[in-house]
Design an enzyme around this catalytic site. Structure first.
Site, PDB file in Angstrom:
ATOM      1  N   SER A 278     -15.295 -36.817  34.451  1.00 27.10           N
ATOM      2  CA  SER A 278     -14.528 -36.437  33.277  1.00 27.10           C
ATOM      3  C   SER A 278     -15.304 -36.729  31.997  1.00 27.10           C
ATOM      4  CB  SER A 278     -13.203 -37.185  33.258  1.00 27.10           C
ATOM      5  OG  SER A 278     -13.446 -38.512  32.831  1.00 27.10           O
ATOM      6  N   LYS A 279     -14.737 -36.206  30.936  1.00 25.37           N
ATOM      7  CA  LYS A 279     -15.316 -36.333  29.601  1.00 25.37           C
ATOM      8  C   LYS A 279     -15.616 -37.795  29.245  1.00 25.37           C
ATOM      9  CE  LYS A 279     -13.040 -35.290  25.307  1.00 25.37           C
ATOM     10  NZ  LYS A 279     -12.074 -34.393  24.675  1.00 25.37           N
ATOM     11  N   ARG A 280     -14.738 -38.686  29.660  1.00 25.16           N
ATOM     12  CA  ARG A 280     -14.878 -40.102  29.279  1.00 25.16           C
ATOM     13  C   ARG A 280     -15.861 -40.855  30.170  1.00 25.16           C
ATOM     14  NH1 ARG A 280     -12.603 -40.375  24.423  1.00 25.16           N
ATOM     15  NH2 ARG A 280     -11.082 -38.706  24.394  1.00 25.16           N
TER      16      ARG A 280
END
Ligand code: GLU
Length: 519
Positions: A278-280
């Site tokens: 994911s983005k994080r």
């Protein structure tokens, strides 16, 4: 070329002609490396077959529009060398390539579906639908607008023509929903997943046209694929649930024979293997998940491969192997080799784990492949920031000596700072190990030899010092280790005589004298 087939009701196989593929991101944020992989697969497939690679911006969901995202997508593709043949920047004969500029096109097809009974108007308000969802939830059920519920809702299936018209002319807000038929078995041959079967009774009546006058993703996507003569849809598996509706839309619009072939590739998983990257994750786990740095409109900054010092070739090479298997042990692929070797059939169904060490390994390889000149240009920028302004040819020589162990250009400083600044400390353990009682005398003799030299090339110094070592029957290390300590300040670094040549006679003398005084 091998093609998978779509079986329609009559089980006839349909083939398409020219390869035309599209990468169709929504500008809702920066391009994630998962999306970048989709772009790459499309690009490789197009190039392999001498076809067209198209960039289409799917921006019909205005509520999710993010400023700067489209530019980011273009920049990222450009950096990676995945240049579209047709697209928002390049233009082309199937444009416009931004869906928001194609608004007028879609309504016609929504109307066609309404007229043929494949779609209907629905007047249910968001509040009414929310109310239903809550009611169903309370009964531990899930509300779905579908064949079972549509007859009890506020739509043109229930209302007669007159009532429907009246609502529309009075300006009541509506959406257009696809009328999913009951109990139809559909099979699609996905090039990656094989035979995908579904029964329409399990599907809901998706909104295909919204109250804001824009189509939803599904309708716009299918209409554009059709109008742009897309032959293959290569996209991530997160779109697999949309496939049944897309197939049904092709049928309903009478385009079954022009339906593209589908290939749904897998997701990139977290290094631990659990779930989608994911983005994080990037910031949490210390690696980029975006090709370029992204500054969000709210000011948040996400690191990018480019800014981390990755070469685009390394990113491409790493990405392609996250989900495509060449069928051999070969790991290093130039883009041309990839174009040659790539097949959709070798895309794997299972998700691939992101592997940071592997990414670095690729970068190290591609760093070694760079010319010293190019690396020197890159390193000079870093050096300037550190206040070092050295001629390019000298930096080139230094780079040649140190690049072998570097993964990134940013590693160069750590491995070569002693070329630019004299050590002001000497590594304790190296002193203990190599600076013995007799060392000052030996080092002083070397200093005299160096002082007496006229030509000061690496080979000249080496010849003279070796001669001294042999004459005195010393071990090599007894002389070389203390000398290295004097020049570098530690037991590391490339060939010592090369270092001396580059820093020059005067600096060599100064450093040795300083060491003799300090250690
Ligand atoms: N707009 C979709 C996305 O954001 C495209 C999916 C597709 O390729 O059909 O990825």
């Amino acid at each position: 070329m091998s093609f998978a087939y779509l079986y329609d009701d009559y089980n006839t196989a349909i083939m398409s002609e020219r390869v035309r593929v599209r990468f169709a991101p929504s500008p809702t944020g920066p391009l994630h490396i998962g999306g970048t992989k989709t772009a790459l697969f499309n690009y490789l497939f197009a190039k392999k077959h001498g076809g067209d690679f198209i960039l289409r911006i799917e921006d019909t969901d205005q509520s999710r529009f993010v400023e700067g995202a489209e530019k980011y997508i273009n920049d990222a593709l450009e950096w990676l060398g995945l240049i579209p043949d047709e697209g928002v920047k390049q233009g082309g004969s199937y444009g416009p390539y931004r869906q928001s500029e194609r608004k007028e096109i879609y309504r016609k097809y929504a109307d066609q579906l309404l007229d043929s009974g494949w779609a209907y108007y629905a007047f249910d308000t968001p509040e009414e639908l929310d109310g239903l969802r809550t009611k169903y939830e309370a009964e531990k059920k899930t509300f779905s607008y579908d064949v079972h519920t549509r007859r009890s809702l506020n739509n043109s299936i229930v209302l007669d023509e007159k009532q429907t018209k009246k609502k529309i002319t009075s300006g009541e807000s509506y959406v257009i929903r696809f009328k999913m038929p009951e109990n139809v078995e559909i099979q699609v041959e996905d090039i990656v997943r094989g035979n995908v079967k579904f029964n329409t009774s399990t599907l809901d009546d998706k909104v295909i046209f919204k109250s804001d006058g824009l189509p939803t993703y599904h309708l716009a996507n299918v209409v554009d694929d059709y109008l742009m003569k897309i032959s293959h849809v290569i996209r991530g598996e997160e779109w697999l649930p949309s496939l049944p509706l897309h197939v049904m839309l092709y049928k309903a619009l009478g385009w079954d024979r022009d339906m593209p072939q589908y290939a749904h590739h897998s997701l990139i998983l977290k290094p631990g293997g659990s779930g989608k990257l994911s983005k994080r994750d990037g910031d949490k786990l210390g690696f980029p998940v975006f090709p370029l740095e992204w500054k969000s409109p709210s000011g948040e900054v996400f690191i990018g491969y480019r800014e981390m010092g990755y070469f685009p070739e390394a990113v491409i090479n790493m990405l392609v192997l996250l989900g495509w298997n060449p069928g051999t042990e070969k790991e290093i692929f130039s883009i041309d080799e990839l174009i040659h070797a790539f097949t959709l059939e070798r895309i794997s169904k299972a998700g691939a784990r992101f592997d940071l060490e592997k990414a670095k390994w690729f970068n190290q390889y591609y760093l070694q492949q760079q010319s010293n000149e190019n690396l020197a240009v890159l390193y000079s920028k870093d050096l300037k920031k550190r206040g070092v302004d050295l001629g390019l040819s000298k930096v080139e020589k230094i780079v040649d000596l140190i690049k072998e162990r570097a993964v990134f250009v940013s590693d160069f400083w750590e491995q070569s700072c002693f070329f630019f600044v004299a050590p002001d400390e000497y590594e304790e353990q190296t002193i203990k190990k190599f600076w013995k009682e007799e060392t000052p005398e030996i080092v002083a003799s070397c200093l005299d030899i160096i002082k007496g030299m006229e030509r000061f090339s690496s080979t000249d110094i080496e010849a003279k010092i070796k001669n001294y070592i042999e004459k005195n029957e010393f071990g090599f290390g007894k002389v070389m280790n203390p000398l290295r300590l004097a020049i570098v300040g530690a037991g590391k670094g490339p060939h010592l005589f090369d270092i001396m040549e580059i820093i020059g006679k005067e600096e060599t003398i100064t450093r040795i004298e300083k060491a003799l005084k300090t250690i």
